[in-house]
Motif scaffolding. Sequence first.
Motif, short mmCIF file in Angstrom:
data_model
loop_
_atom_site.label_atom_id
_atom_site.label_comp_id
_atom_site.label_asym_id
_atom_site.label_seq_id
_atom_site.Cartn_x
_atom_site.Cartn_y
_atom_site.Cartn_z
N GLU A 107 0.81 -1.22 0.00
CA GLU A 107 0.00 0.00 0.00
C GLU A 107 0.85 1.27 0.00
OE1 GLU A 107 -2.89 -0.54 -0.73
OE2 GLU A 107 -3.33 -2.53 0.04
N GLN A 108 1.93 1.28 0.79
CA GLN A 108 2.73 2.50 0.93
C GLN A 108 3.55 2.83 -0.32
OE1 GLN A 108 2.52 4.61 3.55
NE2 GLN A 108 0.90 3.25 4.29
N VAL A 109 3.79 1.84 -1.16
CA VAL A 109 4.58 2.08 -2.37
C VAL A 109 3.70 2.01 -3.62
CG1 VAL A 109 6.73 1.28 -1.35
CG2 VAL A 109 5.23 -0.37 -2.49
N SER A 110 2.40 2.10 -3.45
CA SER A 110 1.48 2.04 -4.58
C SER A 110 0.91 3.41 -4.90
CB SER A 110 0.31 1.08 -4.26
OG SER A 110 0.76 -0.24 -4.08
N GLN A 111 0.39 3.53 -6.10
CA GLN A 111 -0.37 4.70 -6.51
C GLN A 111 -1.84 4.30 -6.53
OE1 GLN A 111 0.51 7.83 -7.29
NE2 GLN A 111 2.74 7.69 -7.28
N HIS A 112 -2.68 5.08 -5.85
CA HIS A 112 -4.09 4.75 -5.69
C HIS A 112 -4.96 5.75 -6.46
CE1 HIS A 112 -2.99 2.04 -2.34
NE2 HIS A 112 -2.10 2.98 -2.05
N ARG A 113 -6.03 5.26 -7.03
CA ARG A 113 -6.98 6.12 -7.73
C ARG A 113 -8.40 5.71 -7.35
NH1 ARG A 113 -2.81 8.12 -8.19
NH2 ARG A 113 -1.74 8.96 -10.04
N MET A 114 -9.31 6.68 -7.36
CA MET A 114 -10.71 6.37 -7.06
C MET A 114 -11.63 7.36 -7.76
SD MET A 114 -11.07 7.70 -3.11
CE MET A 114 -10.96 9.44 -2.68
#
Length: 301
Positions: free
Chosen positions: A40-47
């Motif tokens: 989670e900490q090294v990911s890029q998140h989109r919503m």
Amino acid sequence: MFKIDVPNSEQDFADYFHFRWKMLREPWKAPIGSEKDEYEQVSQHRMIRNPDGEVIAVGRVHMNSAEEAQVRHIAVAKKYQGKGLAKMLLASLESVARSEGAVRMVTNSTELSIPFFKSTGFEIDSANSNELGEQHRQQMVKKLSDPNAITLHPKWCKLLQKTWRDTIPISEQMGIKLHQYTGRTLETKASLNKNINLHGTMFAGSIFSLATLTGWGMIFLQLKEKGLAGEIVLGDGNIHYHKPITMQPKAVCNLESLKGKFDPLSKNKKCSFNLSVAILDGDNPVAEFSGVFWVLPEKVE
């Protein structure tokens, strides 16, 4: 009209993860918290939210290596399925992967989602399938290419990338990649996620390393252009920082900035070069590097 959002606040992430759990984990009777993993900490998140502010779609991408990005946890609320939201999310995540230097994307797809990923350019990788709980998953892969990138002398460019990897292994850990070479301009990129500090910006040392390798790479390619060979070493380097890098680290070295002569090398003598490298965050200039490099004749045994 829907738009892609990047979760930033604690409430954003709380809404984001709750939706992910409700869509992807609750149906399998998994507890709250199981929707998260170590990436989670090294990911890029989109919503995506609806006009009432409710999260209706989410997705994530992270880098498995300097060349491979993995897409996970794409979910769309049932009421909003069939409206193209999943493709919107995937396009946004693919853009992130390209900016990080990925040359391929992978995903572990369920049987139900295989048609969707096929429609967006993914192909089944029959050599890699696995079981996850009650869901049979099939790994799928999509090759990425930048239609705007120009790679003159691709064999030399691949050799440069290999030389960085073999002689400076940390360059691969930093995600430093040759993006394009036109003969007059060398452009490189690095992964922000792999060089991020506690302020959410790129380490100053990583920026210096990116600039140094870009200048080094320009001389390497110019030696190839001239049919010469030698050992390139940094003699001196200075960098001026103006703004932090928060999005897309990039370095550009133009041939016009290269000052020096290659003639001594053909006579088995060392030669020196001054050059400059522009550091950008996306398209915004944030720093300038100036360096002195020496090229030493190859030793004859």
